[in-house]
Design an enzyme around this catalytic site. Structure first.
Site, short mmCIF file in Angstrom:
data_model
loop_
_atom_site.label_atom_id
_atom_site.label_comp_id
_atom_site.label_asym_id
_atom_site.label_seq_id
_atom_site.Cartn_x
_atom_site.Cartn_y
_atom_site.Cartn_z
N ASP A 50 -28.95 -24.21 23.62
CA ASP A 50 -27.75 -23.44 23.31
C ASP A 50 -27.01 -23.07 24.59
OD1 ASP A 50 -25.75 -22.11 21.96
OD2 ASP A 50 -26.99 -20.40 21.36
N GLY A 101 -23.97 -15.47 24.98
CA GLY A 101 -24.47 -16.74 25.46
C GLY A 101 -24.89 -16.77 26.91
#
Length: 437
Positions: free
Chosen positions: A307, A326
């Site tokens: 990711d 993130g």
């Protein structure tokens, strides 16, 4: 014909043992693997200095940000980061501006990836038009344009009817729906795990674990009814893993991935309002972290995906409330996992390579990815598992420096990466080389 290359003085894992290995590469493919190979007299010989030879790693979950967000990352920098981490195939999510939700846009994006990419890039199509969650894309048309992976990642699809329609279409072409499972009403605009201690200590709104688990439960039922391959992205909770385990036992066609950060960290590791620890799904409790480990080891979780989500330094310096979700992961994943789990005896090296190369290739039928077999594309990574290094973002190729692992001492940084037999990363070089140079 390209010049033959003989990789010498390397090691690979064979029957769970490290064995001395040479690899002969001819015309971009693996011609021979063994301890003593008879190579052509004009072959280029490369001494790997006892490096670990593995199949090129496969990451089925990255964000390259181009077009629309090139201040964070580009195809060129993101694929350089992948090569630096030993990845030879990556799958790029569709949260772009504009997103590639028509055949024309999809083909344009594939062309961008081909022109700028250093490694092999598989492009996701969004599941819904504009990634708005209101109307499913025309899957047959997207598939005809070359799309094989479908995801609205970054947003859960809230409308069950849209999910049902999309899964029906995807089942007809045998393509997966890769799901960011999140019920927004249950998520309650949380920015951190809704734990009893950390969220309250930092006075931050919490995201309950049920926001993930409830949507997985809903989508598993729809997947069972449609027969689609349902893949859960970045699973993070014990309850989610329990659901997936049960669904597999019932014969539902479901797979899932876990990120390095959900294996390595929990919300208890967050000591202050530091957005380098902010991601979605958020870091959960220790029992969830442990469930991720157990899920990998018992086969419930199929693979590891980073990711990789780059952001600018300025964006990530705004605290949990204002910073985007993130962290970057392409350049650190293998080394972190090797150091924390293989060297400590929790995983075997065979298992780690399986989760980062073999299983992704199998569950998504990636014909263009090599698996270190004679006749396969020479997609190869070489790692230094004997010497310690330090994670330093100023050595990243990614534009993003956003990681909570700064300063970690690790083993297993990449020495070399080959894609189709061409050297695309070399330890110590100032730049990576383009695959088509």
């Amino acid at each position: 014909m390209s010049k033959a290359v003989l990789l010498t003085n390397g090691r690979r894992i064979y029957n769970d043992e490290l064995v001395k290995t040479e690899v002969l590469i001819v015309d971009g493919k693996i011609k021979a693997i063994g301890e003593h190979i008879q190579a052509p007299s004009d072959a280029e010989k490369v001494d790997l200095d006892n490096g670990l030879i593995t199949p090129g790693l496969i990451d089925v979950h990255v964000h390259l940000r181009e077009p629309g967000y090139t201040n964070k990352e580009t195809i060129a920098t993101g694929s350089k980061a992948a090569a630096h981490g030993g990845f030879t195939t990556i799958a790029a999510m569709a949260n772009l501006n504009p997103t590639c939700d028509t055949p024309e846009k999809f083909k344009e994006q594939v062309d961008r990836n081909e022109k700028a990419g250093l490694v092999k890039i598989l492009q996701y199509s969004p599941v819904t038009v504009g990634r708005a969650g209101k109307q499913a894309v025309n899957v047959a048309e997207q598939y005809a344009a070359g799309a094989r992976l479908f995801s609205d990642d970054g947003a859960g699809i809230q409308d069950a009817g849209v999910v049902y329609q999309a899964m029906q279409q995807l089942a007809k072409v045998n393509a997966p729906l890769c799901d960011h499972a999140q019920d927004n009403q249950l998520a309650q605009n949380g920015v951190i795990n809704d734990g009893a201690t950390i969220a309250k200590k930092l006075a931050l709104p919490g995201m309950p674990a049920i926001s993930e688990t409830a949507q997985i439960a809903r989508n598993l039922v729809i997947a069972q009814a449609t027969g689609v391959h349902y893949h859960v992205c970045h699973v993070s909770t014990k309850e989610s893993i329990d659901l997936i385990r049960h669904a597999k036992q019932q014969g539902i066609n479901v797979t899932c991935e876990v990120t390095p950060h959900h294996l390595l960290l929990a919300d208890a590791d967050i000591k202050e309002d530091d957005a380098e620890f902010k991601m979605n799904p958020p870091l959960r409790q220790r029992l969830d972290q442990q469930a991720c480990l157990i899920g990998l080891l018992d086969g419930t979780i199929d693979c590891i995906a980073t990711d990789h989500a780059p952001h600018t330094d300025a964006e990530k310096q705004q605290g949990f409330l204002k910073s985007p979700n993130g962290i970057v992961g392409s350049e650190t994943a293998f080394a972190l996992l090797y150091t924390h789990f293989v060297k400590t005896g929790i995983f075997t090296l065979t298992q780690l390579i399986d989760w980062m190369a073999v299983k992704p290739q199998a569950i998504f039928n990636l014909d263009n990815a090599g698996l270190l077999k004679v006749g396969d594309p020479a997609d190869i990574a070489v790692f230094d598992i004997d010497h310690q290094d330090v994670i330093q973002p100023d050595q990243f190729f990614s534009k993003g420096h956003n990681t909570p692992f700064v300063g970690e001492q690790v083993y297993g940084m990449t020495k070399r990466t080959y894609v189709d037999g061409k050297l695309v990363y070399l330890e110590g070089e100032g730049q990576c080389k383009k695959r088509n140079d």
